[in-house]
Write an enzyme that holds these catalytic residues in place. Sequence first.
Site, PDB file in Angstrom:
ATOM      1  N   GLY A 157       2.402   7.978  12.274  1.00 43.48           N
ATOM      2  CA  GLY A 157       3.694   9.117  12.108  1.00 43.48           C
ATOM      3  C   GLY A 157       4.003   9.632  10.987  1.00 43.48           C
ATOM      4  N   ARG A 158       5.242   9.784  10.371  1.00 47.25           N
ATOM      5  CA  ARG A 158       5.325  11.057   9.134  1.00 47.25           C
ATOM      6  C   ARG A 158       4.526  10.196   7.746  1.00 47.25           C
ATOM      7  NH1 ARG A 158      10.205   9.477  10.837  1.00 47.25           N
ATOM      8  NH2 ARG A 158      11.644  11.197  11.698  1.00 47.25           N
ATOM      9  N   ILE A 159       4.445   8.993   7.612  1.00 43.84           N
ATOM     10  CA  ILE A 159       4.000   8.828   6.789  1.00 43.84           C
ATOM     11  C   ILE A 159       1.821   8.557   6.796  1.00 43.84           C
ATOM     12  CG2 ILE A 159       3.539   7.244   5.074  1.00 43.84           C
ATOM     13  CD1 ILE A 159       6.164   5.630   5.981  1.00 43.84           C
ATOM     14  N   ARG A 180      -0.484   5.135  19.242  1.00 38.91           N
ATOM     15  CA  ARG A 180      -0.135   3.966  20.578  1.00 38.91           C
ATOM     16  C   ARG A 180       0.441   5.118  21.465  1.00 38.91           C
ATOM     17  NH1 ARG A 180       0.384  -1.689  19.832  1.00 38.91           N
ATOM     18  NH2 ARG A 180       1.250  -2.280  18.255  1.00 38.91           N
ATOM     19  N   THR A 240       0.259   0.038   2.902  1.00 34.45           N
ATOM     20  CA  THR A 240       1.976  -0.018   2.573  1.00 34.45           C
ATOM     21  C   THR A 240       3.279   0.659   3.649  1.00 34.45           C
ATOM     22  OG1 THR A 240       1.178   2.498   2.898  1.00 34.45           O
ATOM     23  CG2 THR A 240       1.153   2.200   0.686  1.00 34.45           C
ATOM     24  N   ARG A 242       4.079  -3.398   6.028  1.00 36.03           N
ATOM     25  CA  ARG A 242       4.915  -4.021   5.863  1.00 36.03           C
ATOM     26  C   ARG A 242       3.565  -5.136   5.908  1.00 36.03           C
ATOM     27  NH1 ARG A 242       9.021  -2.287   4.597  1.00 36.03           N
ATOM     28  NH2 ARG A 242      10.561  -2.165   5.702  1.00 36.03           N
ATOM     29  N   GLU A 271       6.915 -11.731   0.844  1.00 27.38           N
ATOM     30  CA  GLU A 271       7.441 -11.082  -0.243  1.00 27.38           C
ATOM     31  C   GLU A 271       8.854 -11.987  -0.997  1.00 27.38           C
ATOM     32  OE1 GLU A 271       7.947  -6.931   0.317  1.00 27.38           O
ATOM     33  OE2 GLU A 271       6.209  -6.166   0.699  1.00 27.38           O
ATOM     34  N   HIS A 289       5.792  -3.781  -4.349  1.00 26.07           N
ATOM     35  CA  HIS A 289       6.556  -2.913  -2.839  1.00 26.07           C
ATOM     36  C   HIS A 289       7.054  -1.437  -3.566  1.00 26.07           C
ATOM     37  CE1 HIS A 289       8.373  -3.468   0.901  1.00 26.07           C
ATOM     38  NE2 HIS A 289       8.605  -2.074   0.951  1.00 26.07           N
ATOM     39  N   GLY A 291       6.256   1.788  -2.948  1.00 21.11           N
ATOM     40  CA  GLY A 291       6.553   3.270  -1.945  1.00 21.11           C
ATOM     41  C   GLY A 291       7.408   3.556  -2.786  1.00 21.11           C
TER      42      GLY A 291
HETATM   43  C1  DGY Z   1      11.086   1.501   3.335  1.00 24.75           C
HETATM   44  O1  DGY Z   1      11.583   2.549   3.285  1.00 24.75           O
HETATM   45  O2  DGY Z   1      10.362   0.813   5.092  1.00 24.75           O
HETATM   46  C2  DGY Z   1      10.237   0.479   1.990  1.00 24.75           C
HETATM   47  O3  DGY Z   1       9.704  -0.028   2.396  1.00 24.75           O
HETATM   48  C3  DGY Z   1      11.757  -0.131   1.910  1.00 24.75           C
HETATM   49  O4  DGY Z   1      12.367  -1.201   2.815  1.00 24.75           O
END
Ligand code: DGY
Length: 323
Positions: A157-159, A180, A240, A242, A271, A289, A291
Site C-alpha cells: 500500500g502507500r507505506i 493480495r 512497523t 502491527r 503493547e 511504536h 512510526g
Molecule cells: C497508525 O497510525 O496506525 C499508528 O501505528 C498509530 O496507531
Amino acid sequence: MPRPRILVTRRWPDAVERRLCALFDTTLNADDHRLSADELRAALRAHDAVLPTVSDRLDAGVLAVEAPRARILANYGVGYSHIDVDAARERGLVVTNTPGVLTDCTADLALTLMLMVARRAGEGERELRAGRWTGWRPTHLVGTRLSGKTLGIIGMGRIGIAVARRAQHGFGMQVVFFNRSPVAAEALAGLQATQLEHIEDVLAQADFVSLHCPGGGANRHLIDAARLAAMKPHAFLINTARGDVVDEAALAAALQHGRLAGAGLDVFEAEPQVHPGLLALENVVLLPHLGSATRETREAMGMRVVDNLVAFFDGRRPPDQVS
Ligand code: DGY
C-alpha cells in the site's frame, strides 16, 4: 444548536486539542492515562463522538454498551484493528481513520530499523554507553550493507511503496513484494518492483522483509514459525505494521537458534509488553511504536480527525470513513 460532545481518549498535540475545543464540546484526557473498558463504555454513553487510538481496545464487549450516544469513532491513526468494525457497524457507529499523512514518517522508520539492525547500531550504542568499547579494530561489530540487497515487502500500500522508493533510490536495493490484489502500474511509477504470487516467494528471495499490511483478522500471525523458516538464514525481519502480524514467540525462537540474522520491531503483540525472549537478544532493535512520531505528522493526523468529524456532523460522508 448545542455543539457535538466529543471525547479524546489520549493527549493529542496542543494545536489539535485547541482546534477540537474551538469546534466541539470537548472532553480531553488531561493526565493521558489509558482508558479502561468501563471508561470507554462511559465515553460511548455520554458523547456523540469518541476519538480513540491504537492503545484503546474497542472490542464487541465494549461496543455492546447499553444506550450509546456515540455515532462515530474517529480514530487517530491509519491502523484500526483495535476496533471491531463489524460490531461498530451493528451498533450504527461510523469508523474513520487517518491515512496518507503518516506514510513518509512510517517509511522513514522502517528504513531506520533496517539500518540499525543491519549495521548493529543498537549493539554499538549499548556497548559504548556501558563503557565496554575498547577502540577501533577491523573485526569490531561488523554488519551487513543494504546496497545491492533484495527487499521483500509484504503489503504494497502507500507505506510499502514509500519504503520501496527509499530502499531502491536511496540504497540501490532490488524490490519484490506480495500484495493480495494486483498493484496498479501507476502506483509503482519510477520503481522497479516485482509482484510475486505467494508470500513464500518473497521470503525465499529477500535479504530484508518489511511488513506493511494491516493487523488483526486473517493477518494475525501471518509471519509464523513456518514462514520464519522460509526466510533466508541471513535475512532480517522489519515490522512497523502491527505486532500481531508476527508470532513473537516463534520469532524469538528463530533468532535464538540463529535461523534469522536479526529483526527490527516498532510494534508488538501486547503493547506495551515485549516478549522477554526478544528483550534478551542483541540482534533485535526494539522501538516503542514510533512510526508516526514526528511533530508534523502527529499534528496532521489530528487535523485529519477534525476534517472527518466536521464532515460527519455537517451530514456529509467523512473523507476517511472505513466502515
Ligand atoms: C497508525 O497510525 O496506525 C499508528 O501505528 C498509530 O496507531
